[in-house]
Design a protein around this motif. Structure first.
Motif, PDB file in Angstrom:
ATOM      1  N   GLN A  64      56.629  46.469  50.809  1.00 37.71           N
ATOM      2  CA  GLN A  64      57.469  46.044  52.005  1.00 37.71           C
ATOM      3  C   GLN A  64      57.594  45.665  52.857  1.00 37.71           C
ATOM      4  O   GLN A  64      57.081  45.202  53.461  1.00 37.71           O
ATOM      5  CB  GLN A  64      59.202  45.845  51.215  1.00 37.71           C
ATOM      6  CG  GLN A  64      59.780  44.741  52.332  1.00 37.71           C
ATOM      7  CD  GLN A  64      61.353  44.716  52.132  1.00 37.71           C
ATOM      8  OE1 GLN A  64      62.193  46.174  52.110  1.00 37.71           O
ATOM      9  NE2 GLN A  64      61.857  43.513  51.999  1.00 37.71           N
ATOM     10  N   GLU A  65      57.095  47.263  53.398  1.00 37.45           N
ATOM     11  CA  GLU A  65      56.730  47.184  54.972  1.00 37.45           C
ATOM     12  C   GLU A  65      55.871  46.828  55.085  1.00 37.45           C
ATOM     13  O   GLU A  65      55.109  47.382  56.307  1.00 37.45           O
ATOM     14  CB  GLU A  65      57.270  48.782  55.441  1.00 37.45           C
ATOM     15  CG  GLU A  65      58.748  49.327  55.604  1.00 37.45           C
ATOM     16  CD  GLU A  65      59.493  50.380  55.108  1.00 37.45           C
ATOM     17  OE1 GLU A  65      58.964  51.444  55.678  1.00 37.45           O
ATOM     18  OE2 GLU A  65      60.821  50.496  55.741  1.00 37.45           O
ATOM     19  N   THR A  66      54.947  46.798  54.023  1.00 40.37           N
ATOM     20  CA  THR A  66      53.589  46.764  54.867  1.00 40.37           C
ATOM     21  C   THR A  66      52.994  44.814  54.737  1.00 40.37           C
ATOM     22  O   THR A  66      52.012  44.849  54.691  1.00 40.37           O
ATOM     23  CB  THR A  66      52.400  46.902  53.571  1.00 40.37           C
ATOM     24  OG1 THR A  66      52.866  46.992  52.507  1.00 40.37           O
ATOM     25  CG2 THR A  66      52.574  49.192  53.415  1.00 40.37           C
ATOM     26  N   GLY A  67      54.011  44.064  54.263  1.00 35.12           N
ATOM     27  CA  GLY A  67      54.141  43.144  54.703  1.00 35.12           C
ATOM     28  C   GLY A  67      54.042  42.337  53.739  1.00 35.12           C
ATOM     29  O   GLY A  67      54.282  40.598  53.855  1.00 35.12           O
ATOM     30  N   ALA A  68      53.955  42.851  51.844  1.00 34.19           N
ATOM     31  CA  ALA A  68      54.104  42.299  50.724  1.00 34.19           C
ATOM     32  C   ALA A  68      55.386  41.498  50.959  1.00 34.19           C
ATOM     33  O   ALA A  68      56.050  41.979  50.648  1.00 34.19           O
ATOM     34  CB  ALA A  68      53.896  43.084  49.864  1.00 34.19           C
ATOM     35  N   GLN A  69      55.012  40.191  49.997  1.00 35.25           N
ATOM     36  CA  GLN A  69      56.361  39.492  49.269  1.00 35.25           C
ATOM     37  C   GLN A  69      56.437  40.126  48.490  1.00 35.25           C
ATOM     38  O   GLN A  69      55.954  40.305  46.992  1.00 35.25           O
ATOM     39  CB  GLN A  69      55.152  38.085  48.804  1.00 35.25           C
ATOM     40  CG  GLN A  69      56.080  37.105  48.504  1.00 35.25           C
ATOM     41  CD  GLN A  69      57.355  36.691  48.742  1.00 35.25           C
ATOM     42  OE1 GLN A  69      56.859  36.234  50.480  1.00 35.25           O
ATOM     43  NE2 GLN A  69      59.007  36.987  49.018  1.00 35.25           N
ATOM     44  N   ILE A  70      58.073  40.557  48.294  1.00 36.83           N
ATOM     45  CA  ILE A  70      59.058  40.860  47.374  1.00 36.83           C
ATOM     46  C   ILE A  70      59.317  39.794  46.341  1.00 36.83           C
ATOM     47  O   ILE A  70      59.636  38.983  46.668  1.00 36.83           O
ATOM     48  CB  ILE A  70      59.653  41.663  47.418  1.00 36.83           C
ATOM     49  CG1 ILE A  70      59.285  43.117  48.432  1.00 36.83           C
ATOM     50  CG2 ILE A  70      60.615  42.425  46.393  1.00 36.83           C
ATOM     51  CD1 ILE A  70      58.172  43.643  48.270  1.00 36.83           C
ATOM     52  N   VAL A  71      58.972  39.227  45.247  1.00 33.69           N
ATOM     53  CA  VAL A  71      59.699  38.359  43.978  1.00 33.69           C
ATOM     54  C   VAL A  71      60.359  38.873  43.324  1.00 33.69           C
ATOM     55  O   VAL A  71      59.755  39.943  42.615  1.00 33.69           O
ATOM     56  CB  VAL A  71      58.790  37.570  43.328  1.00 33.69           C
ATOM     57  CG1 VAL A  71      59.269  37.017  43.234  1.00 33.69           C
ATOM     58  CG2 VAL A  71      57.435  37.021  44.256  1.00 33.69           C
ATOM     59  N   LEU A  72      62.046  38.912  43.553  1.00 31.26           N
ATOM     60  CA  LEU A  72      63.262  39.445  42.357  1.00 31.26           C
ATOM     61  C   LEU A  72      62.981  38.034  41.546  1.00 31.26           C
ATOM     62  O   LEU A  72      63.187  37.662  41.331  1.00 31.26           O
ATOM     63  CB  LEU A  72      63.879  39.941  43.953  1.00 31.26           C
ATOM     64  CG  LEU A  72      64.230  40.624  44.776  1.00 31.26           C
ATOM     65  CD1 LEU A  72      65.425  41.270  45.189  1.00 31.26           C
ATOM     66  CD2 LEU A  72      63.519  42.228  44.293  1.00 31.26           C
ATOM     67  N   LEU A  73      62.863  38.559  40.140  1.00 31.37           N
ATOM     68  CA  LEU A  73      62.688  37.401  39.137  1.00 31.37           C
ATOM     69  C   LEU A  73      63.846  38.195  38.072  1.00 31.37           C
ATOM     70  O   LEU A  73      64.106  39.208  37.974  1.00 31.37           O
ATOM     71  CB  LEU A  73      61.362  38.472  38.109  1.00 31.37           C
ATOM     72  CG  LEU A  73      61.051  37.358  36.795  1.00 31.37           C
ATOM     73  CD1 LEU A  73      61.464  35.601  36.859  1.00 31.37           C
ATOM     74  CD2 LEU A  73      60.367  37.748  36.053  1.00 31.37           C
ATOM     75  N   VAL A  74      64.714  37.354  38.468  1.00 29.48           N
ATOM     76  CA  VAL A  74      66.232  36.916  37.437  1.00 29.48           C
ATOM     77  C   VAL A  74      65.500  37.035  36.111  1.00 29.48           C
ATOM     78  O   VAL A  74      65.431  35.869  36.054  1.00 29.48           O
ATOM     79  CB  VAL A  74      67.365  36.778  38.382  1.00 29.48           C
ATOM     80  CG1 VAL A  74      68.564  37.323  37.561  1.00 29.48           C
ATOM     81  CG2 VAL A  74      67.593  36.933  40.045  1.00 29.48           C
ATOM     82  N   GLY A  75      65.977  37.572  35.210  1.00 28.06           N
ATOM     83  CA  GLY A  75      65.685  37.540  33.904  1.00 28.06           C
ATOM     84  C   GLY A  75      66.572  36.355  33.020  1.00 28.06           C
ATOM     85  O   GLY A  75      66.939  37.553  32.362  1.00 28.06           O
ATOM     86  N   ASP A  76      66.543  35.635  33.764  1.00 23.93           N
ATOM     87  CA  ASP A  76      68.103  34.909  33.324  1.00 23.93           C
ATOM     88  C   ASP A  76      67.845  34.158  32.104  1.00 23.93           C
ATOM     89  O   ASP A  76      69.368  33.801  31.256  1.00 23.93           O
ATOM     90  CB  ASP A  76      68.878  33.663  34.340  1.00 23.93           C
ATOM     91  CG  ASP A  76      67.834  33.086  34.607  1.00 23.93           C
ATOM     92  OD1 ASP A  76      66.398  32.726  34.302  1.00 23.93           O
ATOM     93  OD2 ASP A  76      68.225  31.582  35.224  1.00 23.93           O
ATOM     94  N   PHE A  77      67.184  33.464  32.034  1.00 18.59           N
ATOM     95  CA  PHE A  77      66.471  33.121  30.686  1.00 18.59           C
ATOM     96  C   PHE A  77      66.889  33.665  29.001  1.00 18.59           C
ATOM     97  O   PHE A  77      67.924  33.159  28.526  1.00 18.59           O
ATOM     98  CB  PHE A  77      65.063  32.607  30.434  1.00 18.59           C
ATOM     99  CG  PHE A  77      64.946  32.019  29.049  1.00 18.59           C
ATOM    100  CD1 PHE A  77      65.170  30.109  28.997  1.00 18.59           C
ATOM    101  CD2 PHE A  77      63.930  32.372  27.840  1.00 18.59           C
ATOM    102  CE1 PHE A  77      64.936  29.640  28.302  1.00 18.59           C
ATOM    103  CE2 PHE A  77      63.684  31.787  26.731  1.00 18.59           C
ATOM    104  CZ  PHE A  77      64.418  30.398  26.518  1.00 18.59           C
ATOM    105  N   THR A  78      66.387  35.173  28.912  1.00 20.59           N
ATOM    106  CA  THR A  78      66.737  35.641  27.404  1.00 20.59           C
ATOM    107  C   THR A  78      68.388  36.221  27.961  1.00 20.59           C
ATOM    108  O   THR A  78      69.133  36.399  27.476  1.00 20.59           O
ATOM    109  CB  THR A  78      65.759  37.129  27.744  1.00 20.59           C
ATOM    110  OG1 THR A  78      65.597  37.232  29.036  1.00 20.59           O
ATOM    111  CG2 THR A  78      65.004  36.322  27.038  1.00 20.59           C
ATOM    112  N   ALA A  79      68.811  36.575  29.073  1.00 23.20           N
ATOM    113  CA  ALA A  79      70.408  36.735  29.818  1.00 23.20           C
ATOM    114  C   ALA A  79      71.235  35.511  28.674  1.00 23.20           C
ATOM    115  O   ALA A  79      72.133  35.588  28.443  1.00 23.20           O
ATOM    116  CB  ALA A  79      70.725  36.550  30.524  1.00 23.20           C
ATOM    117  N   ALA A  80      70.586  34.640  29.168  1.00 21.20           N
ATOM    118  CA  ALA A  80      71.500  33.270  28.360  1.00 21.20           C
ATOM    119  C   ALA A  80      71.455  33.116  27.019  1.00 21.20           C
ATOM    120  O   ALA A  80      72.413  32.610  26.432  1.00 21.20           O
ATOM    121  CB  ALA A  80      71.737  32.085  29.388  1.00 21.20           C
TER     122      ALA A  80
END
Lengths: 405, 405
Positions: A64-80
């Protein structure tokens, strides 16, 4: 990116597939003049983060500190959906509201390591998976063979042992892989036990998106838990949660076996490389008492997740409580006897005063001699006790209780 | 329903699962005062029906005559998807229009056996399968295990031989099974090679609908084709289509090996039980020339799919053409040489005059001595011939061609 910085990013990573994948994806993003896209999966059914999770999060922070885009993926589909076989009772379907709450809990803890205000995007895989119809699913499944799925270690073992594998289970790695297609990720961070699923994502980016080489898969080493044997995990109850009180963090760290120290120095502290190397060398040549080094690790951990003052206080508390056995009355937790019967088993009494531990864990503690009543060790879990005000119960190294009205 | 009628319905059925399933479902429908629901799958990718298909259709007709509700299921859902791996080039996806045309073609042929105006409902499985989303698919797949799917003979063999099984293939039996849930069928008719898929339907009616016992599965014996060895099928080119001209039906029937006669008497004719038994007895004790019996079978088949007059004419044609080798000029099909080069290989010439056969089939015919040019047998497929008006070409037992301008 300078070669030196890339080397720093690679440091501590256990597996990179393909081997040159980090350099290649960094170069590609630079060529296309866009940030590197990093996929990081969040499991909304297990929202309690511990030091084991933090190992990956800290590396993510470096990216993150080098400027990367962090995509946090919520696995809500299977959770549901939960587990459609109904066999796995620990994975009931979650409601929309529960998923929301769990995702927020997850983020709150993550925010202790990642800067959530900087290049972080939160997405839910229901956004694309919910839109897929039966035909889309068949097309997706057409991209892999049964033999490929059975290469996954747990499938292979269960298949060999004739333990049923439900058909829908074979679909889960394909869903996780498809998430990488939807996100167009350059890199996916995954635990060692997620490697197979992450590699499905790499393959699907190649077969569906036509990429010459799909996402690079990165995994960090596993951190062993307090018991010194198993991977840190909530279900093994050998963990330190990222939001635990300072005293607990300190005390638990002091309880780890000495042989865990080198990997804990590497994976849980934020000492600089030189300090880490020195501490490990001190351990190795016996120049310093391991207990002193453990204390430094414990203070460092508490400082990261609380602050320096809390670390000092936790140290003082620990020495008062445990090392110097100063049985200061004030430090006994007062527990009311209201509602208790006249006679109760030792095990039930322990469960009454310490509801955080499971009964089976408490029984093991009693039988291993870690429980004392009014200063006397008791090893019969089913001995009868009359709960009276002032009775002192010690459970393990850090549980001090006194019965009160 | 009287016991006698039930026995008549059961006659000739090869497999009934469970064994008492027919009686049970008939009793259930009577108790609920509704017609028996019979599911019969139509494959819109293979719309050419032949005598092999008619075996099942004739039994279906018997059920229809007892008042059963026939549900003809058009498998348009999978037809519209094709094979997502792209490996199976014989199964490209069909367009909506092609499916419509094929289904109609299928019905036209079926109408030669079934009375389409009586208790017949035509449904398409896209009606329910198209509505299923990813979550629904996962729930469906949760109803079966990998080990159960691998009991299907072809999967088991391919798995054992390390021949890839694409993941989507494991889903097809579940779809076909779910059709039985959607239709609430009492009985499913299936070919012997469909037994497994039909039984999935039985199981799913039990696990999803909660029926104590799911649908009863019925399969008829397979009819061997003209070659006397393999199951009659279009791809083996050993079939008699239900819409073939009378002369072809007759001639092809006359070409079957004698040892096929007992099963053809049973499965393709509509003689009454006594006549069938007598014919088979005649064959067995050698009282009658098998050729005479074959002629009776051939006439009976032509009468069923055309009429008695057509059967008489076909018989006469056959004797003129083949048995008496009466090379009547009128019976040579005239084929124009327009567009042909000055010199052409025997094989290309055969392909020119008879475009119905594949080149490899024609080459085999030539090499086996079944082709004659102007009355002379020729076995070199690549011999050069100059196509001239009046040249006579005989291909096999029934192909008579004459080149014309």
């Amino acid at each position: 990116m300078e070669k030196e910085l890339i080397e720093k990013l690679k440091k501590g990573i256990e597996t990179i597939v393909p081997e040159n994948g980090l350099e290649e994806k960094i170069a590609l993003a630079e060529k296309e003049n866009r940030p590197l896209i990093i996929k990081f999966g969040m499991d909304p059914t297990a929202p309690d983060l511990h030091l084991g999770h933090a190992v990956g999060l800290k590396k993510l922070r470096e990216f993150q500190e080098t400027g990367a885009q962090i995509v946090l993926l919520v696995g809500d589909f299977t959770a549901a959906i939960g587990d459609p076989t109904g066999r796995n009772t620990t994975r009931p379907p979650l409601t929309e509201e529960e998923i929301k709450v769990n995702a927020q809990t997850y983020l709150d803890q993550m925010g202790k390591v990642i800067d959530l205000s900087k290049n972080v995007k939160i997405v839910r895989n229901s956004d694309w998976l919910n839109k897929m119809n039966f035909g889309d699913v068949l097309k997706l499944l057409g991209k892999a063979t049964l033999a490929q799925m059975l290469q996954r270690d747990d499938f292979a073992k269960r298949f060999a042992a004739n333990i049923p594998i439900s058909l829908h289970e074979l679909v889960y790695p394909m869903m996780q892989g498809y998430d990488s297609v939807a996100l167009n990720s350059d890199i996916e961070f995954g635990g060692r036990d997620q490697l197979f699923n992450c590699l499905v994502g790499k393959t699907l980016q190649e077969s569906i998106m036509g990429k010459p080489v799909g996402q690079t898969v990165v995994s960090m080493p596993l951190l062993r838990g307090l018991d010194g044997e198993m991977k840190m995990s909530k279900s093994k109850n050998n963990y330190i949660g990222l939001t635990e009180p300072a005293n607990d963090m300190f005390g638990k760290t002091m309880s780890i076996p000495d042989e865990l120290l080198p990997e804990w120095i590497e994976l849980t502290t934020n000492f600089d490389a030189e300090t880490k190397a020195n501490l490990i060398a001190d351990l190795k040549n016996g120049a310093v008492n391991p207990m002193e080094i453990k204390k430094k690790v414990a203070k460092n951990i508490v400082t990261q997740y609380h602050d320096a003052t809390a670390a000092d206080e936790a140290e003082a508390f620990f020495y008062r409580q445990v090392q110097q056995k100063g049985f200061d009355d004030k430090s006994f937790e007062q527990v009311s006897i209201a509602g208790l019967p006249n006679e109760i088993s030792l095990l039930d009494l322990c469960a009454h005063v310490n509801s955080k531990e499971s009964k089976s864990a408490l029984r093991r503690l009693i039988e291993s001699g870690a429980v004392a009543i009014d200063g006397e060790k008791q090893t019969d879990a089913y001995m009868k006790i009359t709960p009276t005000t002032g009775l002192k119960i010690k459970i393990g190294k850090r549980g001090f209780f006194e019965l009160a009205d």
